[in-house]
Design an enzyme around this catalytic site. Structure first.
Site, mmCIF file in Angstrom:
data_model
loop_
_atom_site.group_PDB
_atom_site.id
_atom_site.type_symbol
_atom_site.label_atom_id
_atom_site.label_comp_id
_atom_site.label_asym_id
_atom_site.label_seq_id
_atom_site.Cartn_x
_atom_site.Cartn_y
_atom_site.Cartn_z
ATOM 1 N N LYS A 243 12.721 -14.750 -10.914
ATOM 2 C CA LYS A 243 12.424 -13.687 -11.896
ATOM 3 C C LYS A 243 11.385 -14.183 -12.891
ATOM 4 C CE LYS A 243 13.566 -10.997 -10.428
ATOM 5 N NZ LYS A 243 14.247 -10.420 -9.324
ATOM 6 N N GLU B 125 7.855 -14.776 -11.215
ATOM 7 C CA GLU B 125 7.114 -13.623 -10.691
ATOM 8 C C GLU B 125 6.574 -12.708 -11.783
ATOM 9 O OE1 GLU B 125 9.053 -10.837 -8.009
ATOM 10 O OE2 GLU B 125 10.932 -10.971 -9.102
ATOM 11 N N GLU C 261 17.499 -17.267 -8.330
ATOM 12 C CA GLU C 261 17.055 -15.923 -8.704
ATOM 13 C C GLU C 261 16.473 -15.924 -10.119
ATOM 14 O OE1 GLU C 261 16.357 -13.280 -7.294
ATOM 15 O OE2 GLU C 261 16.480 -11.723 -8.826
ATOM 16 N N HIS D 123 18.037 -36.031 -7.402
ATOM 17 C CA HIS D 123 17.359 -36.506 -6.194
ATOM 18 C C HIS D 123 15.882 -36.118 -6.177
ATOM 19 C CE1 HIS D 123 21.226 -37.746 -4.510
ATOM 20 N NE2 HIS D 123 21.695 -36.647 -5.088
ATOM 21 N N TRP E 40 -2.762 -2.735 -1.611
ATOM 22 C CA TRP E 40 -2.439 -4.153 -1.767
ATOM 23 C C TRP E 40 -3.263 -4.838 -0.682
ATOM 24 C CZ3 TRP E 40 -0.378 -8.242 1.038
ATOM 25 C CH2 TRP E 40 0.075 -9.328 0.287
ATOM 26 N N ASN F 247 -1.663 2.380 5.675
ATOM 27 C CA ASN F 247 -0.783 1.315 5.181
ATOM 28 C C ASN F 247 -0.341 0.511 6.391
ATOM 29 O OD1 ASN F 247 1.263 -0.234 3.994
ATOM 30 N ND2 ASN F 247 2.757 1.423 4.131
ATOM 31 N N GLY F 248 -0.711 -0.766 6.431
ATOM 32 C CA GLY F 248 -0.313 -1.604 7.561
ATOM 33 C C GLY F 248 -1.428 -2.572 7.922
ATOM 34 N N CYS G 88 0.845 -1.200 0.000
ATOM 35 C CA CYS G 88 0.000 0.000 0.000
ATOM 36 C C CYS G 88 0.879 1.249 0.000
ATOM 37 C CB CYS G 88 -0.941 0.082 1.188
ATOM 38 S SG CYS G 88 -2.055 -1.296 1.341
ATOM 39 N N ARG H 125 3.814 -0.285 -4.888
ATOM 40 C CA ARG H 125 3.600 -0.814 -3.537
ATOM 41 C C ARG H 125 2.288 -1.590 -3.417
ATOM 42 N NH1 ARG H 125 6.838 1.805 0.258
ATOM 43 N NH2 ARG H 125 5.416 1.153 1.888
ATOM 44 N N LYS I 5 6.010 -4.214 -4.358
ATOM 45 C CA LYS I 5 7.457 -4.034 -4.297
ATOM 46 C C LYS I 5 7.980 -4.147 -2.876
ATOM 47 C CE LYS I 5 11.397 -2.595 -6.121
ATOM 48 N NZ LYS I 5 12.090 -3.644 -6.861
HETATM 49 O O1 M6R Z 1 13.051 -4.485 -0.370
HETATM 50 P P1 M6R Z 1 13.628 -5.858 -0.095
HETATM 51 O O2 M6R Z 1 14.921 -6.069 -0.773
HETATM 52 O O3 M6R Z 1 13.696 -6.152 1.370
HETATM 53 O O4 M6R Z 1 12.574 -6.844 -0.733
HETATM 54 C C1 M6R Z 1 12.707 -8.232 -0.572
HETATM 55 C C2 M6R Z 1 11.778 -8.976 -1.499
HETATM 56 O O5 M6R Z 1 10.449 -8.643 -1.226
HETATM 57 C C3 M6R Z 1 12.062 -8.696 -2.975
HETATM 58 O O6 M6R Z 1 13.378 -8.963 -3.297
HETATM 59 C C4 M6R Z 1 11.136 -9.546 -3.874
HETATM 60 O O7 M6R Z 1 11.464 -10.884 -3.754
HETATM 61 C C5 M6R Z 1 11.180 -9.068 -5.323
HETATM 62 N N1 M6R Z 1 9.883 -9.123 -5.904
HETATM 63 C C6 M6R Z 1 12.049 -9.886 -6.191
HETATM 64 O O8 M6R Z 1 12.078 -9.506 -7.511
#
Ligand code: M6R
Length: 615
Positions: free
Chosen positions: A492, A495, A488, A511, A74, A100-101, A2, A27, A610
């Protein structure tokens, strides 16, 4: 999660709020809303979906006024509906709030308010919150000049959970109130105007002078004055700080997506990570804000790295680099696990958290838990003034510039680069020789150029993406420091393109995951390390023998034998300390192009936000 923006000044608030919301959309983007106060009347517009839709609704309806609040959501409590969208308004119509929270005790507060005759139109905890403010407002002395501010402050004493809020009251048309606990809130001090926002990006077009609120602080913005207090009624002197980036840094420019822009910004981000951070003789790194002496660091016999998501993958790379170059044992924990695990740590453990945003709630909680137990804490962080940056004992800023795309790219490789520099620094405090240090620094300095070379693979990878875009599953395989890059790469891809992908240590594949392998499930194999090249070759043979397509990522000196793999991506040769960074580039480009070809919303993937500020 949010984003909130509030405005008070002498200009029309609506376009300013909408512009701020657009910058905070990363956000959360389930719904958005804006409330404007004019002549004691509250004008409220909410909309399911994106800010662009809200913008049409609000601006076309001639909503205007010089005091307002807004929100991009969100969803946590309650589905994605217009009723659940913020701002929320108290039953008596007097108080409006963007939140937000997460309020943890909202059920008991709701029961209490219901017993007092309150009823609710939404499923949200925030509507309960705004009504509790209204309840306290009614109890305050009508003639008190601080009636509204005091009612917010008194309400907060009963709130358990997290909040960053912007609140206004129809009977106080010259006052905007903000408060924070656990969710970020920043006040921007402009030209005869104030803004409140979850993040600097929403303010930066109007001012670079900001005040970061701490947990337990409230601010009243009234008649051109900023009053800062704690919930315990202590008056505070606001500390005004200057934000060191420009509005252009967070603009798309000629790029189609922020993700692509940020991928191409990586050479600059790496330069910025290194600026002023080598000794004059270029034999080691130096960091201004560690606040830990070399002597103390020599005492450290274990480092615990903690983070979430992509930043957690950076921690895994740290395990390989710090152990290899500094010979300090490293442990890596998901912040969300560590915070409740009560792990026994040796007293000479150093805790390092990594977070792009500096606001990830689990990472923050892990940091606080470590501090509570008396451990020294450092943060690698990209957001100057963020909560994690302020609460850690010391740290290293990434200076990668704002990262807007939800999928982390430049922040990740900048973290890797800083980790690499840290491994050098710690190594040189121990056994690494002067000469090895000089070679290492030379290698680090070459990284921006090599990354720029790797980015030239863009066209080749785009063609490759067209071939693989319809796959249902994908396996990413790598060994040692390429294992986190495989994880990673898989993150990527899943997501932003919603393709099921798994990252695995290449040898572990036998395994279990090998059962997935077949012509429907290609494998991307990171085969970049000369010392284990033959091992990876065998892993590729195992995959090929089961009919799967293989894309290998190799370096120039060690290509795969002719005809073995279906596609090959060749990255430049480089020092081992920067290999994880270089190998990340094709992973990012492949995911980007596949997601784009599948018509996915690359910068705002479904269900994600984010900055994850809820548990
Ligand atoms: O702001 P941060 O680096 O703490 O965020 C951590 C994760 O939420 C962030 O890396 C998330 O996994 C991304 N969507 C990855 O692309």
């Amino acid at each position: 999660m949010c984003g909130i923006v509030g405005y008070i000044g002498n200009r029309d608030a609506t376009p300013i709020l909408i512009e701020g919301l657009k910058r905070l959309e990363y956000r959360g983007y389930d719904s958005a809303g804006v409330a404007i106060l004019k002549n004691g009347n509250l004008n409220l517009k909410k909309q399911k979906g994106r800010v662009a839709e809200l913008s049409r609704k609000a601006l076309n309806n001639g909503m205007s006024g010089s005091l307002g609040i807004s929100h991009t959501r969100w969803a946590t409590h309650g589905g994605v509906t217009e009723e659940n969208a913020h701002p929320h308004v108290s039953q008596d119509g007097k108080i409006a709030m963007a939140h937000n929270g997460v309020i943890e005790n909202y059920v008991s507060i709701k029961k209490f308010l219901e017993s007092k005759g309150y009823s609710f139109y939404s499923e949200t905890d925030s509507e309960v919150f705004v009504n509790l403010i209204a309840y306290h407002y009614e109890k305050e002395d009508e003639d008190s000049p601080t009636r509204f501010f005091d009612s917010v402050r008194k309400c907060l004493r009963h709130i358990e959970g997290t909040y960053g809020i912007a609140v206004m009251c129809t009977e106080c048309p010259n006052e905007l109130v903000g408060a924070r606990k656990g969710s970020p809130l920043i006040v921007g001090i402009g030209d005869e105007e104030f803004l409140i926002a979850s993040d600097v990006s929403a303010l930066i077009s109007r001012t670079s002078n900001v005040v970061y609120l701490n947990d337990g602080e409230l601010v009243s913005l009234k008649n051109g004055k900023l009053n800062l207090r704690t919930t315990d009624e202590e008056d505070l002197e606001p500390e005004i700080q200057k934000v060191d980036w420009e509005i252009q840094d967070s603009e798309l420019g000629d790029y189609e997506h922020y993700m692509l822009k940020e991928i191409f910004e990586q050479p600059t981000a790496l330069e910025n990570a290194m600026r002023g951070r080598f000794t004059d003789d270029s034999s080691t790194a130096k960091f201004g804000g560690l606040n830990v002496s070399a002597q103390e660091l020599r005492q450290v016999d274990r480092i615990l790295f903690c983070a979430c998501g992509t930043a957690w993958h950076a921690c895994l790379v740290a395990e390989y680099l710090v152990e290899r170059y500094a010979r300090i044992p490293v442990e890596v924990e998901y912040a969300s696990e560590f915070r409740y695990r009560n792990a026994p740590l040796d007293k000479h453990t150093l805790v390092i958290v990594i977070s792009q945003s500096g606001e990830t709630i689990d990472t923050l909680a892990a940091l606080r838990e470590s501090k509570r137990k008396g451990y020294k804490t450092l943060a690698i962080n990209n957001s100057v003034g963020s909560t994690i940056a302020r609460e850690s004992d010391g740290g290293i800023y990434q200076h990668a510039g704002p990262e807007i795309g939800v999928a982390s790219t430049k922040a990740f490789t900048s973290q890797l680069h800083i980790i690499s520099m840290l491994a050098l620094y710690l190594g040189r405090l121990r056994d690494m020789s002067y000469q090895d240090g000089v070679e290492y620094v030379e290698a680090l300095k070459k990284a921006p150029e090599l990354v720029a070379d790797a980015l030239k693979l863009n066209d080749q990878i785009e063609e490759m993406a067209a071939k693989y875009k319809d796959m249902q599953d994908c396996l990413f395989l790598g060994r040692q420091d390429m294992f986190p890059i495989a994880l990673e790469g898989a993150l990527k891809l899943k997501e932003i393109s919603y393709i099921h992908a798994e990252g695995y240590p290449a040898a572990e594949m036998k395994h279990g995951p090998i059962a997935l392998i077949g012509n429907e499930c290609p494998a991307i194999v990171l085969a970049t390390q000369p010392d284990i090249h033959t091992k990876l070759l065998s892993n590729i043979q195992e995959v090929k023998a089961r009919g799967a397509s293989v894309i290998s990522v190799v370096n120039q000196s060690n290509p795969m034998p002719e005809g073995l793999v279906d596609d090959q991506i060749v990255i430049p040769d480089c020092h081992r300390s920067i290999l994880p960074t270089l190998a990340s580039i094709p992973m990012q480009l492949l995911s980007y192009h596949i997601a784009k070809m599948r018509g996915c919303d690359v910068d705002k993937p479904r269900n994600l936000a984010k900055s994850v500020t809820v548990e």
